[in-house]
Design a protein around this motif. Structure first.
Motif, PDB file in Angstrom:
ATOM      1  N   UNK A 219      40.413   6.145  -8.248  1.00 35.80           N
ATOM      2  CA  UNK A 219      39.413   7.849  -8.431  1.00 35.80           C
ATOM      3  C   UNK A 219      38.820   7.242  -7.940  1.00 35.80           C
ATOM      4  N   UNK A 220      38.183   6.930  -6.946  1.00 31.71           N
ATOM      5  CA  UNK A 220      36.414   6.439  -6.348  1.00 31.71           C
ATOM      6  C   UNK A 220      36.204   7.621  -5.183  1.00 31.71           C
ATOM      7  N   UNK A 221      35.071   7.727  -5.004  1.00 30.26           N
ATOM      8  CA  UNK A 221      34.904   9.626  -4.110  1.00 30.26           C
ATOM      9  C   UNK A 221      34.850   8.841  -2.807  1.00 30.26           C
ATOM     10  N   UNK A 222      35.276  10.001  -2.118  1.00 33.19           N
ATOM     11  CA  UNK A 222      34.774  10.008  -0.165  1.00 33.19           C
ATOM     12  C   UNK A 222      34.569  10.975   0.124  1.00 33.19           C
ATOM     13  N   UNK A 223      33.372  10.744   0.609  1.00 36.99           N
ATOM     14  CA  UNK A 223      33.573   9.404   1.731  1.00 36.99           C
ATOM     15  C   UNK A 223      32.020   8.333   0.207  1.00 36.99           C
ATOM     16  N   UNK A 224      31.542   7.253   1.020  1.00 37.32           N
ATOM     17  CA  UNK A 224      30.904   6.535   0.734  1.00 37.32           C
ATOM     18  C   UNK A 224      30.221   5.240   1.070  1.00 37.32           C
ATOM     19  N   UNK A 225      29.741   4.723   0.049  1.00 41.09           N
ATOM     20  CA  UNK A 225      28.718   3.699   0.603  1.00 41.09           C
ATOM     21  C   UNK A 225      28.830   2.316   0.086  1.00 41.09           C
ATOM     22  N   UNK A 226      29.300   1.281   0.542  1.00 37.58           N
ATOM     23  CA  UNK A 226      29.267   0.093  -0.421  1.00 37.58           C
ATOM     24  C   UNK A 226      27.553  -0.210  -1.014  1.00 37.58           C
ATOM     25  N   UNK A 227      27.336  -0.837  -2.397  1.00 35.96           N
ATOM     26  CA  UNK A 227      26.190  -0.892  -2.610  1.00 35.96           C
ATOM     27  C   UNK A 227      25.586  -2.347  -2.756  1.00 35.96           C
ATOM     28  N   UNK A 228      24.907  -3.255  -3.184  1.00 37.15           N
ATOM     29  CA  UNK A 228      24.590  -4.711  -3.966  1.00 37.15           C
ATOM     30  C   UNK A 228      23.149  -4.251  -4.325  1.00 37.15           C
ATOM     31  N   UNK A 229      22.449  -3.980  -5.268  1.00 39.87           N
ATOM     32  CA  UNK A 229      21.894  -4.204  -6.115  1.00 39.87           C
ATOM     33  C   UNK A 229      20.998  -5.862  -7.021  1.00 39.87           C
ATOM     34  N   UNK A 230      20.017  -5.863  -6.669  1.00 41.42           N
ATOM     35  CA  UNK A 230      19.678  -7.713  -7.145  1.00 41.42           C
ATOM     36  C   UNK A 230      17.922  -7.075  -7.300  1.00 41.42           C
ATOM     37  N   UNK A 231      18.358  -7.594  -8.505  1.00 40.11           N
ATOM     38  CA  UNK A 231      16.521  -7.714  -9.756  1.00 40.11           C
ATOM     39  C   UNK A 231      15.670  -8.419  -9.090  1.00 40.11           C
ATOM     40  N   UNK A 232      15.978  -9.699  -9.080  1.00 42.68           N
ATOM     41  CA  UNK A 232      15.355 -11.060  -9.022  1.00 42.68           C
ATOM     42  C   UNK A 232      14.962 -10.766  -7.387  1.00 42.68           C
ATOM     43  N   UNK A 233      13.073 -11.457  -7.620  1.00 41.14           N
ATOM     44  CA  UNK A 233      12.852 -12.090  -6.207  1.00 41.14           C
ATOM     45  C   UNK A 233      13.531 -12.852  -5.930  1.00 41.14           C
ATOM     46  N   UNK A 234      12.896 -13.181  -4.663  1.00 48.13           N
ATOM     47  CA  UNK A 234      14.036 -14.309  -3.816  1.00 48.13           C
ATOM     48  C   UNK A 234      15.495 -14.323  -3.900  1.00 48.13           C
ATOM     49  N   UNK A 235      16.294 -13.781  -4.780  1.00 44.96           N
ATOM     50  CA  UNK A 235      17.693 -13.785  -4.700  1.00 44.96           C
ATOM     51  C   UNK A 235      17.664 -13.162  -3.310  1.00 44.96           C
ATOM     52  N   UNK A 236      18.933 -13.177  -2.951  1.00 50.19           N
ATOM     53  CA  UNK A 236      19.518 -12.976  -0.979  1.00 50.19           C
ATOM     54  C   UNK A 236      20.559 -13.200  -0.884  1.00 50.19           C
ATOM     55  N   UNK A 237      21.068 -11.790  -0.144  1.00 50.93           N
ATOM     56  CA  UNK A 237      22.380 -12.389   0.346  1.00 50.93           C
ATOM     57  C   UNK A 237      23.329 -12.931   2.028  1.00 50.93           C
ATOM     58  N   UNK A 238      24.156 -12.820   2.315  1.00 55.50           N
ATOM     59  CA  UNK A 238      24.335 -13.104   3.765  1.00 55.50           C
ATOM     60  C   UNK A 238      25.005 -12.076   4.035  1.00 55.50           C
ATOM     61  N   UNK A 239      24.836 -11.321   4.911  1.00 53.59           N
ATOM     62  CA  UNK A 239      26.310 -10.372   4.915  1.00 53.59           C
ATOM     63  C   UNK A 239      27.168 -10.633   5.873  1.00 53.59           C
ATOM     64  N   UNK A 240      28.117 -10.335   6.013  1.00 51.53           N
ATOM     65  CA  UNK A 240      29.517 -11.043   6.734  1.00 51.53           C
ATOM     66  C   UNK A 240      29.651 -10.238   7.670  1.00 51.53           C
TER      67      UNK A 240
END
Ligand SMILES: *[C@@H]1O[C@H](CO)[C@@H](O)[C@H](O)[C@H]1NC(C)=O
Ligand SMILES: *[C@@H]1O[C@H](CO)[C@@H](O)[C@H](O)[C@H]1NC(C)=O
Length: 395
Positions: free
Chosen positions: A354-375
């Motif tokens: 029952x997810x909403x449409x339209x939608x956006x993916x989200x990444x929420x990270x608290x910590x400084x220096x935490x990182x993600x590489x988007x593919x």
């Protein structure tokens, strides 16, 4: 009344002294005159009998009869002479004269001799009649044969026409059938073209929606992240999020790698597109809002979260780690509306529906220096992620 023209010859021309060597022509001339006389008597007596009703018929009969006898005798004699002289084509002058005279007399007085043939000839005609009958029979047979052939021909023609008509009918039906098939073929072709068009549009949409690397992230707080290549690094400890492009009713996959894991709050999931501004404002997880959902990767938490509600704590997913490959697969299509998570190739137990449409993916990270590489983000024809049995239905 009297059509015969007669040359009246006085009887005195008949010379008894010449009887030894009878001049045939002269005799015939005399007889010709006599015939005229006899005929006149007969005619005048006949006309008298018709004029006077009380005239003595017996008397009259005997006179006309005698005249008739005389004429008959002369006729016989003339016909005898005619038999002797007739038919001679190269006759001498005398004979020609006789022929001429005899012919004239026959024409004038004895037409009946020409008109009704003698008995002998009637006999032969009788035989001829048999032949004629046969001939006529044969003729009739021939006619019958002709008629039969004509009938046969007519029948053949009829059959031929029928065959032609049947052939025409068949051709007609064939044309109609061909027309129908062409029409169907056309419809199929149009359907096929529409389908191709639809697929082309989908493909186009997929290409449009397919984003490689950092391009997959559309919204983020620039003062809270640094971007190097496709790597987003947190520069400040807070609840700022990365938001992808917005997606409609499609199947879409969002892939990234946890570049540097810092053990702290790390939420990932999706949010209704219209809630993004609100999510930026609140000092809380984006999934505390209704119509948003997330997994918490903090090792001792690992719960599912939606509308401020936690569930499946400790078992909803794996803990985060540096180098972990993460995939979120959403199916926004009508009747599906699911979101699944895979970490290092393993589909996680909890999935959202029952997810909403339209939608956006989200990444929420608290910590400084935490990182993600988007593919990337990419739109798929069909979902590819298998597994996930714990359903969390969004409120
Ligand atoms: C006609 O003639 C016959 C005899 O020749 C005679 O017996 C008869 O009475 C006559 N008839 C008339 C109507 O003169
Ligand atoms: C972040 O990383 C930098 C260098 O890599 C380091 O100097 C800094 O102390 C780190 N900050 C925190 C909060 O760990």
């Amino acid at each position: 009344m009297q059509t015969v023209r007669c040359r009246h010859q006085p009887l005195t021309h008949l010379d008894e002294s010449e009887s030894e060597s009878v001049d045939v022509v002269e005799t015939l001339v005399v007889l010709d005159g006599l015939c005229c006389g006899l005929s006149e008597v007969i005619e005048s007596e006949k006309s008298k009998s018709t004029d006077q009703d009380n005239s003595n018929e017996t008397d009259l009969f005997s006179l006309t009869r005698r005249c008739g006898f005389a004429l008959a005798r002369i006729e016989k004699a003339v016909l005898d002479v005619e038999k002797r002289v007739g038919g001679q084509r190269n006759a001498d002058t005398k004979t020609k004269e006789v022929q001429h005279q005899v012919g004239g007399m026959i024409v004038r007085h004895f037409r009946s001799s020409i008109q009704s043939p003698p008995e002998k000839e009637i006999g032969s005609i009788g035989i001829d009649l048999a032949a004629l009958r046969r001939e006529m029979e044969a003729e009739r047979e021939k006619e019958k044969e002709t008629a039969r052939k004509a009938e046969e021909e007519r029948q053949r023609e009829f059959s031929r026409k029928m065959r032609e008509m049947e052939e025409m009918k068949r051709m007609n039906e064939k044309w109609i059938e061909e027309g129908r098939q062409r029409e169907e073929e056309k419809k199929r072709e149009e359907e096929r073209q529409r389908e191709e068009e639809r697929k082309r549009n989908e493909e186009e949409e997929r290409r449009r929606m397919k984003k490689e690397g950092a391009a997959a992230i559309e919204l983020f707080a620039r003062n809270k992240f640094t971007l190097s290549g496709n790597v987003f690094t947190k520069t400040f400890s807070d609840l700022s999020s990365l938001f992808s492009l917005s997606f409609g009713p499609v199947v879409v996959r969002f892939t990234f790698v946890i570049k540097k894991w810092v053990t702290n709050n790390f939420q990932l999931g999706l949010i209704s597109t219209d809630l993004v501004e609100q999510a930026k404002q609140i000092q809380n997880f984006f999934s505390s809002l209704k119509r948003a959902a997330s997994w918490e990767l903090y090792p001792s938490h690992r719960y599912a979260h939606q509308n401020c509600l936690q569930s499946h704590a400790g078992s909803a997913c794996k803990a985060g780690a540096s180098g972990q490959r993460v995939v979120l697969e959403a199916d926004g299509r009508e009747g599906k509306r699911t979101l699944k998570l895979s970490q290092d190739g393993e589909t996680q137990p909890v999935f959202f529906s029952n997810i909403p449409v339209p939608f956006r993916f989200a990444i929420q990270m608290w910590a400084t220096n935490a990182s993600v590489e988007i593919v990337s983000t990419e739109v798929l024809r069909e979902p590819s992620m298998v597994g996930g049995s714990l359903e969390v239905v969004l409120d």
